[in-house]
Design a protein around this motif. Structure first.
Motif, PDB file in Angstrom:
ATOM      1  N   LEU A  27       0.823  -1.210   0.000  1.00  0.00           N
ATOM      2  CA  LEU A  27       0.000   0.000   0.000  1.00  0.00           C
ATOM      3  C   LEU A  27       0.860   1.265   0.000  1.00  0.00           C
ATOM      4  CD1 LEU A  27      -2.764  -1.099   2.530  1.00  0.00           C
ATOM      5  CD2 LEU A  27      -2.982  -0.892   0.056  1.00  0.00           C
ATOM      6  N   ALA A  28       1.984   1.227   0.714  1.00  0.00           N
ATOM      7  CA  ALA A  28       2.888   2.377   0.712  1.00  0.00           C
ATOM      8  C   ALA A  28       3.474   2.597  -0.676  1.00  0.00           C
ATOM      9  CB  ALA A  28       4.008   2.161   1.731  1.00  0.00           C
ATOM     10  N   MET A  29       3.816   1.513  -1.380  1.00  0.00           N
ATOM     11  CA  MET A  29       4.343   1.655  -2.738  1.00  0.00           C
ATOM     12  C   MET A  29       3.283   2.205  -3.686  1.00  0.00           C
ATOM     13  SD  MET A  29       7.534   0.862  -2.995  1.00  0.00           S
ATOM     14  CE  MET A  29       7.708   0.506  -4.737  1.00  0.00           C
ATOM     15  N   ALA A  30       2.044   1.774  -3.520  1.00  0.00           N
ATOM     16  CA  ALA A  30       0.965   2.309  -4.355  1.00  0.00           C
ATOM     17  C   ALA A  30       0.811   3.807  -4.128  1.00  0.00           C
ATOM     18  CB  ALA A  30      -0.342   1.583  -4.059  1.00  0.00           C
ATOM     19  N   VAL A 269      -1.473  -0.020 -12.339  1.00  0.00           N
ATOM     20  CA  VAL A 269      -0.598  -1.151 -12.023  1.00  0.00           C
ATOM     21  C   VAL A 269      -0.346  -1.228 -10.527  1.00  0.00           C
ATOM     22  CG1 VAL A 269       1.751  -2.025 -12.296  1.00  0.00           C
ATOM     23  CG2 VAL A 269       0.499  -1.200 -14.281  1.00  0.00           C
ATOM     24  N   ALA A 270      -0.069  -0.080  -9.912  1.00  0.00           N
ATOM     25  CA  ALA A 270       0.213  -0.053  -8.481  1.00  0.00           C
ATOM     26  C   ALA A 270      -0.993  -0.509  -7.670  1.00  0.00           C
ATOM     27  CB  ALA A 270       0.628   1.358  -8.062  1.00  0.00           C
ATOM     28  N   VAL A 271      -2.156   0.005  -8.026  1.00  0.00           N
ATOM     29  CA  VAL A 271      -3.372  -0.369  -7.303  1.00  0.00           C
ATOM     30  C   VAL A 271      -3.672  -1.852  -7.489  1.00  0.00           C
ATOM     31  CG1 VAL A 271      -5.877  -0.065  -7.308  1.00  0.00           C
ATOM     32  CG2 VAL A 271      -4.390   1.931  -7.288  1.00  0.00           C
ATOM     33  N   PHE A 272      -3.527  -2.325  -8.712  1.00  0.00           N
ATOM     34  CA  PHE A 272      -3.810  -3.728  -8.991  1.00  0.00           C
ATOM     35  C   PHE A 272      -2.861  -4.633  -8.201  1.00  0.00           C
ATOM     36  CE2 PHE A 272      -4.061  -7.622 -11.466  1.00  0.00           C
ATOM     37  CZ  PHE A 272      -5.405  -7.683 -11.765  1.00  0.00           C
ATOM     38  N   THR A 273      -1.569  -4.260  -8.178  1.00  0.00           N
ATOM     39  CA  THR A 273      -0.593  -5.063  -7.450  1.00  0.00           C
ATOM     40  C   THR A 273      -0.845  -5.007  -5.955  1.00  0.00           C
ATOM     41  OG1 THR A 273       1.026  -4.554  -9.171  1.00  0.00           O
ATOM     42  CG2 THR A 273       1.873  -5.441  -7.113  1.00  0.00           C
ATOM     43  N   ALA A 274      -1.151  -3.812  -5.446  1.00  0.00           N
ATOM     44  CA  ALA A 274      -1.447  -3.687  -4.017  1.00  0.00           C
ATOM     45  C   ALA A 274      -2.688  -4.493  -3.648  1.00  0.00           C
ATOM     46  CB  ALA A 274      -1.639  -2.213  -3.658  1.00  0.00           C
ATOM     47  N   ALA A 275      -3.693  -4.452  -4.517  1.00  0.00           N
ATOM     48  CA  ALA A 275      -4.910  -5.225  -4.249  1.00  0.00           C
ATOM     49  C   ALA A 275      -4.610  -6.718  -4.203  1.00  0.00           C
ATOM     50  CB  ALA A 275      -5.953  -4.925  -5.327  1.00  0.00           C
ATOM     51  N   GLY A 318      -0.317   4.760   3.436  1.00  0.00           N
ATOM     52  CA  GLY A 318      -0.476   5.769   2.399  1.00  0.00           C
ATOM     53  C   GLY A 318       0.270   7.046   2.731  1.00  0.00           C
ATOM     54  N   ALA A 319       0.192   7.481   4.001  1.00  0.00           N
ATOM     55  CA  ALA A 319       0.875   8.719   4.393  1.00  0.00           C
ATOM     56  C   ALA A 319       2.390   8.571   4.272  1.00  0.00           C
ATOM     57  CB  ALA A 319       0.488   9.086   5.823  1.00  0.00           C
ATOM     58  N   LEU A 320       2.928   7.445   4.714  1.00  0.00           N
ATOM     59  CA  LEU A 320       4.372   7.235   4.618  1.00  0.00           C
ATOM     60  C   LEU A 320       4.812   7.087   3.164  1.00  0.00           C
ATOM     61  CD1 LEU A 320       5.129   4.841   7.624  1.00  0.00           C
ATOM     62  CD2 LEU A 320       5.586   7.285   7.427  1.00  0.00           C
ATOM     63  N   GLY A 321       3.965   6.498   2.325  1.00  0.00           N
ATOM     64  CA  GLY A 321       4.307   6.349   0.906  1.00  0.00           C
ATOM     65  C   GLY A 321       4.392   7.673   0.179  1.00  0.00           C
ATOM     66  N   CYS A 322       3.701   8.697   0.698  1.00  0.00           N
ATOM     67  CA  CYS A 322       3.740  10.015   0.051  1.00  0.00           C
ATOM     68  C   CYS A 322       5.105  10.685   0.182  1.00  0.00           C
ATOM     69  CB  CYS A 322       2.674  10.932   0.653  1.00  0.00           C
ATOM     70  SG  CYS A 322       0.980  10.488   0.199  1.00  0.00           S
ATOM     71  N   LEU A 323       5.855  10.351   1.227  1.00  0.00           N
ATOM     72  CA  LEU A 323       7.153  11.008   1.438  1.00  0.00           C
ATOM     73  C   LEU A 323       8.144  10.674   0.320  1.00  0.00           C
ATOM     74  CD1 LEU A 323       7.480  10.616   5.316  1.00  0.00           C
ATOM     75  CD2 LEU A 323       6.659  12.577   4.000  1.00  0.00           C
ATOM     76  N   PRO A 324       8.375   9.396   0.006  1.00  0.00           N
ATOM     77  CA  PRO A 324       9.244   9.127  -1.157  1.00  0.00           C
ATOM     78  C   PRO A 324       8.595   9.554  -2.465  1.00  0.00           C
ATOM     79  CG  PRO A 324       8.311   7.082  -0.312  1.00  0.00           C
ATOM     80  CD  PRO A 324       7.998   8.144   0.686  1.00  0.00           C
ATOM     81  N   GLY A 325       7.259   9.623  -2.494  1.00  0.00           N
ATOM     82  CA  GLY A 325       6.582  10.117  -3.698  1.00  0.00           C
ATOM     83  C   GLY A 325       6.947  11.556  -3.996  1.00  0.00           C
ATOM     84  N   ILE A 326       7.021  12.386  -2.954  1.00  0.00           N
ATOM     85  CA  ILE A 326       7.437  13.780  -3.132  1.00  0.00           C
ATOM     86  C   ILE A 326       8.877  13.833  -3.629  1.00  0.00           C
ATOM     87  CG2 ILE A 326       7.874  15.950  -1.929  1.00  0.00           C
ATOM     88  CD1 ILE A 326       5.594  15.225  -0.017  1.00  0.00           C
ATOM     89  N   ALA A 327       9.729  12.973  -3.057  1.00  0.00           N
ATOM     90  CA  ALA A 327      11.137  12.945  -3.471  1.00  0.00           C
ATOM     91  C   ALA A 327      11.267  12.522  -4.936  1.00  0.00           C
ATOM     92  CB  ALA A 327      11.922  11.995  -2.567  1.00  0.00           C
ATOM     93  N   LEU A 328      10.495  11.506  -5.353  1.00  0.00           N
ATOM     94  CA  LEU A 328      10.558  11.057  -6.749  1.00  0.00           C
ATOM     95  C   LEU A 328      10.084  12.158  -7.695  1.00  0.00           C
ATOM     96  CD1 LEU A 328      10.920   8.917  -8.948  1.00  0.00           C
ATOM     97  CD2 LEU A 328       8.586   8.120  -8.468  1.00  0.00           C
ATOM     98  N   ALA A 329       8.970  12.801  -7.356  1.00  0.00           N
ATOM     99  CA  ALA A 329       8.454  13.875  -8.210  1.00  0.00           C
ATOM    100  C   ALA A 329       9.464  15.019  -8.310  1.00  0.00           C
ATOM    101  CB  ALA A 329       7.125  14.387  -7.665  1.00  0.00           C
ATOM    102  N   SER A 330      10.106  15.358  -7.193  1.00  0.00           N
ATOM    103  CA  SER A 330      11.097  16.434  -7.197  1.00  0.00           C
ATOM    104  C   SER A 330      12.294  16.062  -8.064  1.00  0.00           C
ATOM    105  CB  SER A 330      11.545  16.718  -5.759  1.00  0.00           C
ATOM    106  OG  SER A 330      12.514  17.725  -5.732  1.00  0.00           O
TER     107      SER A 330
END
Length: 820
Positions: A27-30, A269-275, A318-330
């Motif tokens: 879920l964090a990866m999604a 893909v992420a949602v499907f894999t997480a599911a 989900g909240a913890l997954g957003c932190l590396p998400g911000i880093a990737l987007a940046s």
């Protein structure tokens, strides 16, 4: 149904946290993928550039920087246009109309274009623009006809200087200087002369409107908009930055495309894999749910427990997954800036919206997947639940199986469609192929796994007791095997498709360049060459030379109501068709090269995708958006390696910001001519030259590699996560094997054989899906089959095998250690 946490759910999360680690990671990866793509999408939608040149011009009128292309009618009407490849301009007659607005004090025509003083490039403007830019004379007077004001060149008032413009060299008198010898070299002419010298007579870049005292920006904007009608877009505030930097429109398209199109695929893909991971986690607890049913727990309590566990785990993941998400987007955004795909002044937009979407996606995914997986153990009878918890159910699902078969059939049909189309139609169809086949593998997972276990397990039966037991285990636990195969297939299919599409295009381009470049020398210069330099390149020895202006044009692609504008690499030729043929072998397929007015030659694949042939008229959009309909006089085969569109330089130079040729291609030139060229640019031998890819192609190639890395990395983590979960869930089984006499080495060997079977099956299926996608795609895009570098493919496959072995060996050792 209320989702208030109950004691059973809290106890499960508190006392058995290891059972939820795999779900948490998935879920964090999604959330990581969804948040990163959401940030890029939001940035594209909100992108703006603070004005610099127009900072003191409160109202600016400029042309629409998008070339529109409308298809359909009525409710089906759509605009499939694209940003212009250079800069769209306004008619200079609009300056007087803008000045006639009641609140306007004055309206100034603004132009920006390059001129050359020797080998130095200067940026040129009209002197009237100093009314809003603020430059002042440090000596001399404002320019008159035949005069120039210079800055940053060290020139003195009264000197005569030779400046090379789009029309060739010309002498000017320095009437004044601005600033000192430092700063960017700049030239100012009279406003009327600047428009003529810019190479776009009768056209201006923008119109700056200055207000009368007491007139607000909003009032002036509405008055100017009314005066100009639909002939121009009127900007105030930060919108003026877009008028100043037309690259903003292209950047917006790129960011929304990455965040929306790729983001949609990646999120799915992420949602499907997480599911699938959540469903696996719930399925692994079938024995626990069966016992609960046996002691009287109601179906509603089972469902409520699963939902409550989800709400305890998913929001934090989900909240913890957003932190590396911000880093990737940046990081991603910074890389786009470094490649000049996004203006430096654009800032990354990070708000709560993508984060909320990512967390909400994680929660909804976990809830739906958990409830679906818990549906059967919650509703069946307690005795039947205990029976199914000990032995895997073999009967295929009556919903999944028909859907999976339909997806597989759809993939086969779409693959046939892609094979019979060309260009981007084939590419778009091929992307549908990979999605449909991936969906089929996911839905038919247990059946696919059982077939793979039977096929790949055959050689294992004679490889010893451990290998034979691994084959038997794989056949009897097809659902568990399917959950491990799916992410490996995902990683191989997507990574191979995106990366090998790039390698295939590069290979074709390299071959075409090798065969198509017949020039002895190629000279490139960042400041460009004028027509006289091209003539001098021939020299007295009877050699041949042409100047090439490298740019891009837009032309309609597709068929029927799905037509759209697409950018195509273009070379505008200064010289004759005969000289071009001596320095370039385009391998003309049909027709005859003609660089005259109203003539164009096209790459054969490009012409086929646009449904054009020799003698047809093609609707081109030149770099400034000007529409023209030249006649197709020839088609050739080496457009991907050289240029997809070839036309005369005189036809093009009035429609680009810089009319200087970017390259000179020479054959048989004298040593003196080459020496003269070497003083103005970099001389390359034929074997040292590689045609510079357009920014679009370069960014697209990098984006494909990055997308492959993101999706492949996500799938690799998902695969490792799933394998670890499945091995750790087998503690009882592995312990039983040790109790009945199996040695630790034999059990570990069995686990390794199972990992090899799973990874090899995933690699083979993923490769098959990638080939089914790449073959029709590359046939349409290049006319050739895909090129798959053996070492790169071996690295992909080897990484999958190593990942499988490590992700099973480590938890297996831990499980054996805890069971002994």
């Amino acid at each position: 149904m209320s989702f208030v946490p109950n004691g059973l759910a809290r106890a499960a999360v508190r006392f058995k946290p290891a059972a939820f680690v795999g779900t948490f990671v998935a879920l964090a990866m999604a959330a990581f993928i969804v948040s990163a793509c959401g940030i890029l999408l939001e940035t594209g939608l909100r992108a703006s550039v603070p004005p610099v040149r127009y900072a003191d011009a409160p109202v600016v009128a400029a042309a629409d920087q998008k070339s529109h292309y409308e298809t359909g009618s009525g409710e089906d009407r759509s605009d499939n246009g694209a940003p212009v490849t250079d800069r769209a301009r306004l008619a200079d007659s609009l300056v007087a109309k803008a000045a006639s607005a009641p609140g306007a004090r004055t309206a100034v025509a603004d132009v920006t274009f390059p001129v050359k003083q020797g080998n130095k490039e200067l940026t040129a403007h009209g002197w009237g623009s100093t009314a809003f830019t603020g430059e002042k004379l440090s000596a001399g007077r404002a320019p008159g006809t035949g005069d120039v004001v210079l800055a940053g060149t060290g020139a003195r008032v009264g000197e005569r200087v030779t400046l090379t413009t789009a029309d060739g060299p010309r002498d000017f008198r320095v009437s004044g200087v601005s600033g000192g010898s430092e700063g960017a070299p700049t030239a100012w002419f009279t406003d009327s002369e600047a428009v003529q010298l810019s190479g776009h007579p009768g056209r201006v870049d923008a119109i700056a409107v200055l207000p009368k005292d007491g007139v607000t920006d909003a009032t002036l904007k509405s008055q100017v908009a009314e005066a100009l009608g639909d002939k121009a877009e009127v900007h105030t505030g930060d919108d003026r930055g877009g008028a100043e930097d037309p690259g903003l429109t292209e950047a917006e398209e790129l960011l929304t495309g990455l965040g929306g199109s790729f983001g949609g695929i990646a999120a799915m893909v992420a949602v499907f894999t997480a599911a699938a991971t959540v469903a696996l986690s719930v399925g692994q607890r079938a024995r626990e749910f069966a016992l609960l049913r046996a002691i009287g727990t109601t179906p509603r309590q089972i469902r409520r427990t699963v939902a409550t566990e989800t709400l305890l785990v998913a929001p934090l993941a989900g909240a913890l997954g957003c932190l590396p998400g911000i880093a990737l987007a940046s990081w991603w955004f910074g890389q786009l800036k470094d490649r000049d795909a996004v203006p430096e002044a654009v800032d990354l937009s990070v708000s709560f919206i993508p984060m909320a979407a990512a967390v909400g996606t994680a929660v909804l995914t976990a809830l739906l997947a958990g409830m679906m997986a818990a549906r059967r153990p919650a509703r069946i009878k307690p005795g039947q639940a205990l029976s199914e918890a000990s032995v895997e159910r073999l009967r295929p699902g009556w919903v999944r199986t028909p859907l999976g078969v339909a997806a597989a059939v759809g993939g086969v049909v779409l693959s046939g469609v892609a094979a019979n189309t060309s260009g981007d139609d084939a590419a778009n169809a091929a992307l549908g192929v990979v999605m449909l086949f991936m969906l089929a593998v996911a839905l038919l997972g247990p059946l696919v796994a059982r077939a793979c276990a039977g096929l790949f397990g055959l050689p294992l039966r004679g490889a010893g007791a451990s290998a034979s037991l691994a084959a038997a285990n794989s056949r009897s636990n097809a659902r568990r095997m399917a959950s491990a195969i799916t992410p490996i297939v995902l990683a191989m299919a997507f990574a191979s498709t995106l990366v090998f599409m790039h390698t295939s295009e590069n290979k074709v381009a390299e071959n075409q360049q090798r065969d198509g470049i017949t020039a002895d020398h190629i000279v490139a210069s960042p400041t460009g060459f004028d027509a006289s330099t091209v003539r001098e390149a021939t020299g007295p020895g009877g050699g041949s030379a042409v100047g090439l202006l490298k740019t891009s044009v837009l032309l309609p692609m597709g068929s029927g109501g799905d037509r759209y504008l697409q950018s195509a690499s273009t070379q505008a030729v200064t010289g004759t068709a005969a000289n071009l043929a001596k320095v370039q072998d385009l391998n003309v397929e049909s027709g005859r090269m003609d660089l005259g007015k109203g003539k164009v030659a096209l790459d054969a694949n490009l012409a086929g995708n646009a449904d054009l042939k020799v003698g047809d008229r093609v609707e081109l959009r030149l770099p400034d958006g000007t529409k023209t309909r030249p006649e197709v006089v020839a088609t050739y085969e080496r457009g991907l390696g050289l240029s997809q569109v070839t036309l005369g330089g005189a036809e093009m130079k009035r429609h680009v910001t810089s009319a200087f040729d970017t390259e000179i291609w020479a054959k048989g030139s004298s040593a003196a001519a080459l020496k003269h060229l070497a003083s103005q640019g970099t001389v390359l031998e034929r074997d040292d030259y590689t045609t510079a890819r357009s920014k679009d192609r370069a960014v697209q190639a990098w984006a494909n590699t990055t997308m492959a890395a993101v999706l492949g990395g996500f799938a690799a983590v998902a695969a490792a996560n799933t394998l670890v979960m499945t091995v750790l869930d087998r503690r009882r089984e592995l312990g039983t094997l040790r109790l009945i006499g199996s040695t630790r080495r034999q059990v570990l060997r069995m686990v390794r054989w199972e990992a090899l079977l799973v990874t090899c099956a995933g690699v083979v299926i993923g490769t098959a899906i990638a080939l089914a996608t790449l073959v029709p795609m590359m046939k349409g895009l290049t006319g050739e089959g895909p090129y798959i570098p053996p070492l790169l493919y071996a690295a992909f496959a080897g990484s999958a095998v190593v990942l499988g072995l490590v992700a099973t060996a480590v938890p297996a050792r831990a499980a054996l250690g805890s069971s002994t």
